[in-house]
Design an enzyme around this catalytic site. Structure first.
Site, PDB file in Angstrom:
ATOM      1  N   ASN A  10       6.054  53.629  31.715  1.00 54.17           N
ATOM      2  CA  ASN A  10       6.525  53.778  32.601  1.00 54.17           C
ATOM      3  C   ASN A  10       5.780  53.481  33.808  1.00 54.17           C
ATOM      4  O   ASN A  10       5.109  53.028  34.066  1.00 54.17           O
ATOM      5  CB  ASN A  10       6.673  55.241  32.547  1.00 54.17           C
ATOM      6  CG  ASN A  10       8.061  56.186  33.516  1.00 54.17           C
ATOM      7  OD1 ASN A  10       9.116  55.597  33.795  1.00 54.17           O
ATOM      8  ND2 ASN A  10       7.337  57.265  34.007  1.00 54.17           N
ATOM      9  N   LYS A  11       6.147  54.157  34.861  1.00 51.44           N
ATOM     10  CA  LYS A  11       6.068  54.366  35.931  1.00 51.44           C
ATOM     11  C   LYS A  11       4.362  54.086  36.611  1.00 51.44           C
ATOM     12  O   LYS A  11       3.681  54.857  36.362  1.00 51.44           O
ATOM     13  CB  LYS A  11       6.237  54.813  37.248  1.00 51.44           C
ATOM     14  CG  LYS A  11       6.396  54.801  39.327  1.00 51.44           C
ATOM     15  CD  LYS A  11       6.599  53.263  39.264  1.00 51.44           C
ATOM     16  CE  LYS A  11       7.349  52.630  39.146  1.00 51.44           C
ATOM     17  NZ  LYS A  11       7.827  51.513  39.641  1.00 51.44           N
ATOM     18  N   ARG A  44      17.163  51.367  41.014  1.00 46.85           N
ATOM     19  CA  ARG A  44      16.085  50.889  39.941  1.00 46.85           C
ATOM     20  C   ARG A  44      15.982  52.464  39.460  1.00 46.85           C
ATOM     21  O   ARG A  44      17.388  52.812  39.273  1.00 46.85           O
ATOM     22  CB  ARG A  44      15.078  50.956  41.290  1.00 46.85           C
ATOM     23  CG  ARG A  44      14.799  51.788  42.134  1.00 46.85           C
ATOM     24  CD  ARG A  44      14.812  53.301  42.086  1.00 46.85           C
ATOM     25  NE  ARG A  44      14.166  53.615  41.561  1.00 46.85           N
ATOM     26  CZ  ARG A  44      14.202  55.088  40.670  1.00 46.85           C
ATOM     27  NH1 ARG A  44      15.037  55.542  40.452  1.00 46.85           N
ATOM     28  NH2 ARG A  44      12.988  55.118  40.012  1.00 46.85           N
ATOM     29  N   GLY A  45      15.263  51.826  38.420  1.00 48.73           N
ATOM     30  CA  GLY A  45      15.466  53.300  36.924  1.00 48.73           C
ATOM     31  C   GLY A  45      16.280  52.043  36.308  1.00 48.73           C
ATOM     32  O   GLY A  45      16.816  52.144  36.049  1.00 48.73           O
ATOM     33  N   ALA A  46      14.974  52.404  34.210  1.00 47.01           N
ATOM     34  CA  ALA A  46      15.315  51.761  33.778  1.00 47.01           C
ATOM     35  C   ALA A  46      17.136  51.989  33.129  1.00 47.01           C
ATOM     36  O   ALA A  46      18.094  50.348  33.078  1.00 47.01           O
ATOM     37  CB  ALA A  46      14.922  51.713  32.729  1.00 47.01           C
ATOM     38  N   ARG A  53      13.915  41.990  36.860  1.00 46.85           N
ATOM     39  CA  ARG A  53      12.393  42.674  36.340  1.00 46.85           C
ATOM     40  C   ARG A  53      12.537  42.426  34.469  1.00 46.85           C
ATOM     41  O   ARG A  53      13.299  42.679  34.203  1.00 46.85           O
ATOM     42  CB  ARG A  53      12.711  43.995  37.152  1.00 46.85           C
ATOM     43  CG  ARG A  53      13.260  43.982  38.480  1.00 46.85           C
ATOM     44  CD  ARG A  53      13.234  45.630  39.212  1.00 46.85           C
ATOM     45  NE  ARG A  53      11.625  45.664  39.176  1.00 46.85           N
ATOM     46  CZ  ARG A  53      11.395  47.562  39.236  1.00 46.85           C
ATOM     47  NH1 ARG A  53      12.287  48.385  39.712  1.00 46.85           N
ATOM     48  NH2 ARG A  53      10.346  48.284  39.542  1.00 46.85           N
ATOM     49  N   ASP A  88      10.134  52.959  31.028  1.00 47.97           N
ATOM     50  CA  ASP A  88      10.736  52.169  30.973  1.00 47.97           C
ATOM     51  C   ASP A  88      11.179  51.459  30.029  1.00 47.97           C
ATOM     52  O   ASP A  88      12.140  50.268  29.325  1.00 47.97           O
ATOM     53  CB  ASP A  88      10.147  51.163  31.943  1.00 47.97           C
ATOM     54  CG  ASP A  88      10.334  51.833  33.305  1.00 47.97           C
ATOM     55  OD1 ASP A  88      10.058  52.547  33.358  1.00 47.97           O
ATOM     56  OD2 ASP A  88      11.471  51.524  34.103  1.00 47.97           O
ATOM     57  N   GLN A 109       9.012  56.563  45.059  1.00 44.36           N
ATOM     58  CA  GLN A 109      10.221  57.698  44.062  1.00 44.36           C
ATOM     59  C   GLN A 109      10.653  58.496  44.113  1.00 44.36           C
ATOM     60  O   GLN A 109      11.553  59.381  43.790  1.00 44.36           O
ATOM     61  CB  GLN A 109      10.276  56.531  42.914  1.00 44.36           C
ATOM     62  CG  GLN A 109      10.452  55.307  42.990  1.00 44.36           C
ATOM     63  CD  GLN A 109       9.466  54.119  43.166  1.00 44.36           C
ATOM     64  OE1 GLN A 109       8.608  54.720  43.138  1.00 44.36           O
ATOM     65  NE2 GLN A 109       9.703  53.050  41.893  1.00 44.36           N
TER      66      GLN A 109
HETATM   67  O1  MRU Z   1      10.697  50.666  39.519  1.00 49.36           O
HETATM   68  P1  MRU Z   1      11.560  51.188  39.307  1.00 49.36           P
HETATM   69  O2  MRU Z   1      11.488  52.748  40.481  1.00 49.36           O
HETATM   70  O3  MRU Z   1      12.818  51.135  38.679  1.00 49.36           O
HETATM   71  O4  MRU Z   1      10.818  52.819  38.398  1.00 49.36           O
HETATM   72  C1  MRU Z   1      12.033  53.660  37.423  1.00 49.36           C
HETATM   73  C2  MRU Z   1      10.635  54.383  36.535  1.00 49.36           C
HETATM   74  O5  MRU Z   1       9.577  53.628  36.009  1.00 49.36           O
HETATM   75  C3  MRU Z   1      11.352  55.501  36.197  1.00 49.36           C
HETATM   76  O6  MRU Z   1      10.470  56.406  35.855  1.00 49.36           O
HETATM   77  C4  MRU Z   1      12.242  54.580  34.615  1.00 49.36           C
HETATM   78  O7  MRU Z   1      13.088  53.954  34.958  1.00 49.36           O
HETATM   79  C5  MRU Z   1      13.299  55.792  34.527  1.00 49.36           C
HETATM   80  S1  MRU Z   1      14.282  56.153  35.228  1.00 49.36           S
HETATM   81  C6  MRU Z   1      15.262  57.589  33.763  1.00 49.36           C
END
Ligand code: MRU
Length: 348
Positions: free
Chosen positions: A250-251, A51-53, A94, A240, A199
């Site tokens: 973002n999250k 996970r993470g963009a 996603r 994201d 996270q």
């Molecule tokens: O649901 P996730 O864990 O994929 O969400 C991740 C985030 O929101 C991060 O802050 C974002 O992807 C930036 S990662 C460098």
């Protein structure tokens, strides 16, 4: 096997397989999983194994690299058609992080530009590997660019995980924190827990503690307290998707942190590579992923809510540009007004 996340790649290509850290098992176990089927990669993205963009962007590209190996196509047209099918399955995992579409599209352009099946196979794999290597270099450049915004003895708040574990390695927001420390400044970090998937506590606290940072964990509900009591000098988060107007997706919870930072006059920065900037969409077009209720009605296997309760569980939120002090990228720092400064990032 090493247990140092800073020396590991979150996602890698080895012996024609995709190798990933299974992030659902962290912080309790450091487990690597191997995939030789793009459908497994799609599942891994969907279930947050990765996970993470930026990490899911590269994973999508590696998924297509597996697809070229899985395909029995004997002509270019057949292979492109197999790749389009794989792309659709990977894309639908996603919806919010634009890096996934970016990574898939980049690979498709390379595939379509080659003439023979052999050339496509070879080039798709090498482009995906290159994308992974470049992700690390981009993060390091972004880190250096952003480090000038942070001072010796700052305490920096971050939300979610925008670290090595959200990228191939090094991280975006945490990459800036790493680079600040590498430049000789002494910084402390406050990580929010980031319910419901945690996270912040599972990944950011784990990653930073392991790498020797002074990190304190707070519940999401203590953001206001921490700011009101002078415990935080600056905030940095990842993204994201950022649209051309500077609206940052973002999250979930990022918007609350940014609002609180504004209230207390604390600079709020976003760090993200250009691959996270979507110059096509408007803020209202961006789909916010809604996730299953069980993420909210329990923690791990423990139930923490009554049966059959209605749940609203958005995975992301939007922070408007007026709350953002700067957007740090590998091409420099965009400052308000963002319509102009973001456009400029793509010009040089
Ligand atoms: O649901 P996730 O864990 O994929 O969400 C991740 C985030 O929101 C991060 O802050 C974002 O992807 C930036 S990662 C460098």
């Amino acid at each position: 096997m090493s247990s140092d996340p800073s020396s590991l790649r979150t996602v890698d290509w080895k012996n024609n397989k995709v190798v990933m850290i299974d992030q659902t098992k962290l912080p309790n176990e450091l487990v690597f999983v191997e995939f030789d089927d793009y459908n497994q990669v799609a599942d891994a993205i969907r279930t947050l194994v990765v996970r993470g963009a930026p990490a899911i962007g590269v994973s999508g590209a590696f998924g297509l690299a597996l697809a070229v190996l899985q395909s029995n196509a004997t002509t270019k047209d057949e292979l492109i058609s197999d790749l389009e099918n794989a792309k659709k399955i990977l894309f639908e995992t996603r919806p919010t992080a634009v890096n996934l579409a970016w990574g898939l599209e980049k690979i498709m352009i390379v595939a379509k530009s080659r003439d023979s099946v052999e050339q496509i196979r070879e080039q798709v794999i090498s482009e995906a590997k290159k994308m992974a290597d470049e992700d690390i270099e981009i993060n390091k450049t972004m880190g250096k660019n952003g480090s000038i915004l942070f001072d010796d003895n700052d305490t920096i708040m971050t939300h979610c995980n925008a670290g090595a574990l959200a990228t191939v390695a090094y991280g975006t927001a945490l990459g800036v924190i790493r680079a600040t420390k590498e430049s000789g400044k002494n910084v402390k970090v406050i990580a929010t827990e980031t319910r419901p998937i945690q996270q912040g506590s599972r990944l950011t606290a784990f990653e930073l503690k392991h790498d020797g940072f002074d990190v304190s964990l707070i519940p999401d509900t203590a953001v206001g307290y921490s700011m009101a009591n002078g415990l935080v000098n600056k905030v940095i988060v990842g993204a994201d998707r950022i649209v051309k107007t500077g609206h940052v997706f973002n999250k979930i919870g990022t918007y609350q942190v940014a609002t609180m930072a504004k209230q207390h006059g604390i600079p709020f920065y976003v760090a993200a590579p250009l691959s996270t900037i979507d110059m096509e969409s408007n803020a209202e077009d961006v789909i916010i992923e809604m996730r299953k209720g069980s993420e909210v009605t329990g923690i791990g296997d423990k139930k923490t809510a009554p049966d059959k309760i209605n749940v609203i569980n958005p995975a992301f939120d939007m922070t408007p540009p007026e709350l953002i002090s700067g957007i740090i990228t590998e091409k420099g720092i965009a400052k308000p007004p963002y319509e102009e400064s973001i456009k400029k990032l793509f010009e040089n």
